[in-house]
Design a protein around this motif. Structure first.
Motif, PDB file in Angstrom:
ATOM      1  N   UNK A   1      67.343  30.947 -16.781  1.00  0.00           N
ATOM      2  CA  UNK A   1      68.654  30.479 -17.241  1.00  0.00           C
ATOM      3  C   UNK A   1      69.292  29.578 -16.190  1.00  0.00           C
ATOM      4  N   UNK A   2      70.049  28.609 -16.646  1.00  0.00           N
ATOM      5  CA  UNK A   2      70.744  27.700 -15.747  1.00  0.00           C
ATOM      6  C   UNK A   2      72.070  28.305 -15.317  1.00  0.00           C
TER       7      UNK A   2
ATOM      8  N   UNK B   1      71.035  26.033 -10.670  1.00  0.00           N
ATOM      9  CA  UNK B   1      69.979  26.948 -10.241  1.00  0.00           C
ATOM     10  C   UNK B   1      69.278  27.520 -11.470  1.00  0.00           C
ATOM     11  N   UNK B   2      67.980  27.796 -11.291  1.00  0.00           N
ATOM     12  CA  UNK B   2      67.197  28.447 -12.336  1.00  0.00           C
ATOM     13  C   UNK B   2      67.129  29.926 -11.996  1.00  0.00           C
ATOM     14  N   UNK B   3      67.660  30.763 -12.874  1.00  0.00           N
ATOM     15  CA  UNK B   3      67.837  32.176 -12.554  1.00  0.00           C
ATOM     16  C   UNK B   3      66.940  33.022 -13.451  1.00  0.00           C
TER      17      UNK B   3
ATOM     18  N   UNK C   1      69.248  46.036  -3.149  1.00  0.00           N
ATOM     19  CA  UNK C   1      67.857  46.088  -3.603  1.00  0.00           C
ATOM     20  C   UNK C   1      67.575  45.157  -4.783  1.00  0.00           C
ATOM     21  N   UNK C   2      68.595  44.440  -5.272  1.00  0.00           N
ATOM     22  CA  UNK C   2      68.371  43.655  -6.488  1.00  0.00           C
ATOM     23  C   UNK C   2      67.347  42.545  -6.273  1.00  0.00           C
ATOM     24  N   UNK C   3      66.644  42.159  -7.366  1.00  0.00           N
ATOM     25  CA  UNK C   3      65.510  41.240  -7.286  1.00  0.00           C
ATOM     26  C   UNK C   3      65.710  39.942  -8.054  1.00  0.00           C
ATOM     27  N   UNK C   4      66.746  39.825  -8.839  1.00  0.00           N
ATOM     28  CA  UNK C   4      66.953  38.613  -9.621  1.00  0.00           C
ATOM     29  C   UNK C   4      66.972  37.392  -8.701  1.00  0.00           C
ATOM     30  N   UNK C   5      66.246  36.341  -9.093  1.00  0.00           N
ATOM     31  CA  UNK C   5      66.052  35.171  -8.234  1.00  0.00           C
ATOM     32  C   UNK C   5      66.804  33.961  -8.779  1.00  0.00           C
ATOM     33  N   UNK C   6      67.273  33.130  -7.855  1.00  0.00           N
ATOM     34  CA  UNK C   6      67.937  31.869  -8.192  1.00  0.00           C
ATOM     35  C   UNK C   6      67.285  30.752  -7.390  1.00  0.00           C
ATOM     36  N   UNK C   7      66.680  29.791  -8.088  1.00  0.00           N
ATOM     37  CA  UNK C   7      65.984  28.689  -7.434  1.00  0.00           C
ATOM     38  C   UNK C   7      66.723  27.378  -7.686  1.00  0.00           C
ATOM     39  N   UNK C   8      66.992  26.604  -6.619  1.00  0.00           N
ATOM     40  CA  UNK C   8      67.687  25.315  -6.795  1.00  0.00           C
ATOM     41  C   UNK C   8      66.880  24.388  -7.698  1.00  0.00           C
ATOM     42  N   UNK C   9      67.597  23.657  -8.552  1.00  0.00           N
ATOM     43  CA  UNK C   9      66.932  22.722  -9.468  1.00  0.00           C
ATOM     44  C   UNK C   9      67.131  21.257  -9.068  1.00  0.00           C
ATOM     45  N   UNK C  10      67.786  21.032  -7.934  1.00  0.00           N
ATOM     46  CA  UNK C  10      67.929  19.675  -7.426  1.00  0.00           C
ATOM     47  C   UNK C  10      69.121  18.908  -7.957  1.00  0.00           C
ATOM     48  N   UNK C  11      69.831  19.463  -8.914  1.00  0.00           N
ATOM     49  CA  UNK C  11      70.988  18.763  -9.480  1.00  0.00           C
ATOM     50  C   UNK C  11      72.285  19.555  -9.282  1.00  0.00           C
ATOM     51  N   UNK C  12      72.231  20.520  -8.358  1.00  0.00           N
ATOM     52  CA  UNK C  12      73.401  21.369  -8.117  1.00  0.00           C
ATOM     53  C   UNK C  12      73.389  22.655  -8.909  1.00  0.00           C
TER      54      UNK C  12
END
Length: 596
Positions: A275-276, A191-193, A178-189
């Motif tokens: 956070x990175x 992630x923005x969390x 059920x966790x919701x924390x998200x990680x989005x790719x930043x294009x340089x390998x």
């Protein structure tokens, strides 16, 4: 004031006489040079560090707790904690069982395990700071990229940097799907969390130069549930080009949890504000990687309660020998005093022996499992490695749940020995009880461990792992079954083995019709399994003690007396547990929700 003396004699008995560790390690090329002298020297120095450096800070940490500066978002640990940690690092203790490729000493896990028992006896709250780093090390060592290993492992191994696990969130608890924390790719390998985590032990502090958070989060296209969880490495400070702590990463402590015990550890609510982080392992396979850390932590939590069991027992014994109150029922034992020491009373003996048996059994059990991990990782024979891995998988949930349940019982009994004084803070006993309570919840509650054991480790493979362990028990029974002196230990061991086999088959058949039968039986089932392991080890220890009881060393007479108490007073609990497990789910599930 409480006291602590490292139980080196019993540790040496377990390692050298029961497990014959030196002979076992000679079969592992990487550890073939580790002998009895090396083991004893490490334990002796480790005991001194635990007793002289860490133990004096236990009450300090409980009294002061940790403090969060909400403006700077920095957590201050109790007085002396940081200085003790620096001594720990300077002495090389963090690297004891780590890979020499990354700066470790490469000693066996079974030695490190004994060292951590002493640290936990001395100060569980302090020990959790370096303890969690071992789990982060194990996870990165197995699943990290070569670049991640090269950058982070030497710092974790040296202790310059520490690690955490950031798993659960306020709305999901154990149900990580059920966790919701998200990680989005930043294009340089990277992630923005973004998200929030709770109950993060040692989540923020000033004891190390950097903290490496292992964070569970979801990628944008992740499937729902546990199949969509990934694992990320999120450092407190982003390493610069030279690998040193650089820019502050936006992962901050938002609040400290107000807790029942372990006040000296900074249990944090952690906020990730973009956070990175970097992916560890494969996308959406985060739980596979995290379980490496969680399994290490489960053994570690068992050791926490074993440590508390030992220190609580030691203090209760010292008090029972000194405190005079009433006369023995069988006549005065100290006629020169106004009353007898309370250790003469049978029920005080029961409480003390319960704690002692749980400590000695737990020490043998945890050392046995640690040795199996060494064999799993290092034995040259693939089949031996597989068999050891199966045994570790089977016993890990038992060691976590059984030892922590026992720790709660033992610390409570030890506090009871003190009577009203046990409830008073200055004696230190009530802290041991409060600190012990969290261990039944940590790293998956003991119910989760029970479900894992019965559902996943036993029924899912039709009892194959259990049969392997049962074959060891049966071989011991057959070897010693005709020895009249061993009958008081072998007969109940054999009987319990047969009953557990029948109980397993019965629950398995019921589960085909109703899976709730597994849930209803799991907790008592695990305790029965735990007692089977204890009985197996206590029978072996009793055999050694019988052979050496006339050696002039009272240690063996005491070991034999403890084994007899265990079989006579504690093992019979299994009769009740088996009836509970067999009673089925209807008596629990038959109550309508509206009636509660």
């Amino acid at each position: 004031m409480p006291q602590y003396n490292p139980p080196l004699r019993d540790m040496q008995f377990v390692l050298h006489e029961l497990l014959k560790v030196e002979d076992e390690l000679k079969q592992l090329p990487v550890h073939a040079e580790v002998d009895t002298d090396i083991i004893n020297q490490v334990l002796d120095e480790g005991g001194k560090f635990a007793a002289e450096v860490v133990f004096p800070l236990n009450r300090v940490g409980d009294h002061e707790g940790c403090r969060l500066n909400k403006e700077t978002r920095v957590v201050q640990t109790p007085t002396g904690f940081r200085e003790a940690y620096q001594k720990y690092v300077e002495a090389g203790w963090p690297s004891l069982s780590c890979d020499p490729e990354f700066g470790g000493q490469g000693l066996p896990i079974v030695i490190n395990n004994s060292f951590y028992e002493m640290l936990n006896s001395a100060n569980q709250a302090w020990t959790m700071y370096p303890g969690l780093s071992h789990g982060a090390y194990e996870c990165l060592h197995e699943h990290g990229t070569p670049e991640q290993k090269a950058l982070y492992l030497p710092k974790l191994v040296s202790g310059e940097w520490t690690g955490t696990m950031c798993l659960t969130e306020s709305h999901c608890g154990t149900d990580l799907g059920l966790l919701r924390t998200k990680a989005e790719p930043q294009g340089d390998g990277s992630y923005r969390i973004t998200g929030g985590k709770i109950f993060i032990s040692a989540g923020e502090h000033e004891m190390s130069a950097n903290i490496i958070h292992l964070v569970l989060a979801r990628l944008p296209d992740a499937p729902a549930g546990t199949k969509g969880i990934s694992l990320f490495l999120v450092p407190k400070y982003l390493p610069d080009a030279a690998g040193n702590p650089g820019e502050r990463n936006p992962i901050f402590c938002g609040a400290l949890e107000e807790k029942m015990g372990i006040h000296g550890n900074s249990t944090c609510q952690m906020n990730l504000d973009g956070a990175t982080g970097w992916l560890i392992g494969e996308p959406n396979k985060g739980l596979n990687a995290m379980f490496v850390m969680m399994n290490a932590a489960r053994l570690g939590v068992g050791m926490q309660s074993l440590g508390l069991t030992e220190v609580a027992y030691q203090n209760a014994v010292a008090y029972a020998k000194d405190r005079v109150q009433m006369r023995s029922l069988s006549g005065a034992k100290a006629p020169d005093k106004p009353a007898d020491p309370i250790i003469v009373h049978p029920d005080v003996r029961r409480m003390l022996l319960t704690a002692r048996a749980f400590a000695e059994g737990g020490r043998a059990f945890s050392s046995y499992v640690a040795l199996q991990i060494d064999r799993e990782l290092n034995h040259p024979d693939e089949q031996v490695r597989k068999d050891a891995a199966d045994e570790v998988a089977l016993l890990t949930p038992i060691i976590k749940a059984f030892l922590t349940d026992n720790g709660w019982i033992a610390t409570s009994e030890a506090m009871q020995v003190y009577g009203g004084h046990g409830f008073i803070a200055e004696w230190g006993m009530e802290q041991f009880v409060r600190d012990a309570r969290i261990n039944m919840i940590y790293e998956g509650t003991n119910t989760i461990q029970s479900l894992d054991l019965l559902g996943r480790k036993i029924l899912m493979d039709n009892g194959a792992k259990l049969r392997k362990f049962g074959a060891k028990v049966q071989a011991f029974v057959e070897e010693n079954g005709t020895d009249e002196a061993m009958s008081e230990f072998v007969t109940p061991l054999a009987d319990l083995g047969e009953k557990l086999t029948k109980l397993t088959m019965e629950i398995g058949m019921k589960a085909f019709q109703n899976q709730d039968e597994v849930g209803a039986a799991a907790v008592p089932y695990l305790r029965v399994a735990g007692h089977l392991v204890f009985a197996f080890l206590f029978a072996q220890m009793a055999k050694i003690a019988l052979e050496k009881q006339d050696s002039g060393d009272d240690f063996y007479k005491a070991k034999l007396a403890t084994a007899r108490f265990y079989f006579a007073r504690l093992l019979p609990e299994t009769a009740m547990l088996i009836r509970q497990a067999r009673s089925g789910a209807a008596n629990e599930m038959g109550m309508a929700e509206a009636w509660f």
